[in-house]
Design a protein around this motif. Sequence first.
Motif, PDB file in Angstrom:
ATOM      1  N   THR A  62      -7.505 -32.078  -1.978  1.00  0.00           N
ATOM      2  CA  THR A  62      -8.312 -32.724  -1.345  1.00  0.00           C
ATOM      3  C   THR A  62      -8.013 -33.482   0.191  1.00  0.00           C
ATOM      4  N   GLU A  84     -12.371 -20.201  -9.473  1.00  0.00           N
ATOM      5  CA  GLU A  84     -12.998 -21.047  -8.364  1.00  0.00           C
ATOM      6  C   GLU A  84     -12.167 -22.319  -8.153  1.00  0.00           C
ATOM      7  N   HIS A  85     -11.132 -22.265  -9.166  1.00  0.00           N
ATOM      8  CA  HIS A  85     -10.162 -22.887  -8.870  1.00  0.00           C
ATOM      9  C   HIS A  85      -8.931 -23.358  -8.081  1.00  0.00           C
ATOM     10  N   GLU A 104     -10.426 -23.479  -4.473  1.00  0.00           N
ATOM     11  CA  GLU A 104     -10.958 -24.681  -3.594  1.00  0.00           C
ATOM     12  C   GLU A 104      -9.117 -25.404  -3.593  1.00  0.00           C
ATOM     13  N   ASN A 136      -8.501 -26.561   0.169  1.00  0.00           N
ATOM     14  CA  ASN A 136      -8.034 -27.728   0.368  1.00  0.00           C
ATOM     15  C   ASN A 136      -6.466 -28.016   0.750  1.00  0.00           C
ATOM     16  N   LYS A 157     -16.271 -23.914   0.678  1.00  0.00           N
ATOM     17  CA  LYS A 157     -15.024 -25.412   0.201  1.00  0.00           C
ATOM     18  C   LYS A 157     -14.588 -26.201   1.706  1.00  0.00           C
TER      19      LYS A 157
END
Length: 248
Positions: free
Chosen positions: A244, A90-91, A94, A98, A57
Amino acid sequence: MNDDEKELLKAGTEAAMRPFADLITKLFGGPVEQVGGMWTDDLVVRRKIRQIKLMRKLQRAIADGGFEPNAIPDKIWIPALQEALLEDDEHLQETWANLMANAADPRRIGPILPSFAVILKELTSVDVKFLDALVRDAEELSRHASPCPPLTSFEFDDTKLRIAFECTVLGRRPEDLRPDNSAYIEWRDDETLTFKVAADTLTRNGLIAPNYVSVSVSKPFGIIRTNSISLTDLAVRFVMACRTPSRV
């Protein structure tokens, strides 16, 4: 030395833990072949799997940003990596990726503070999505105003807060959230509680703040709290750091 300690020395750690094998398996996952060393072996495997997923990621976030990364300061990457390797969501994984990618961005588009890792480890996936939704709503309002006001200048009343929460966390469409719509769905008690806890958590971490108005200029203490909240500068910077990386 108490009786429990004497029993442990007499039987040995592995033998002493064997009566709890089923409980350990249920609580910590995976088969228990060697009860005494199960935590160490299994935790190492799980952390390695999370590390691989996190690095993928992180690599993708840097590629999306289109930059050659700089070294991340130790006081940012060490706590961020430690917390990310404990995360299965998962979120949130991520989001951690980021945060680290933005910290490695040589363009320094926005400040990445050491406190961001402390804040993120306090938040659930629900909290992060809710906060991001509020910032997006403020961005949309600012985009249509002239001149563009700061995102912290917008006030969210209870209805706006609930709509932002429902759209991102409960997955409902804005048109289904109006009471005059036949498709309107009443919140369950557990959904109301989740919303209140999320709002309290964001407030406690300094990401949203209640608004106050002055009801009298001539009397002391003539300030009352309204039924609305606003984003803080910390919230705006924090959300940008958790998104992101942008190529712009």
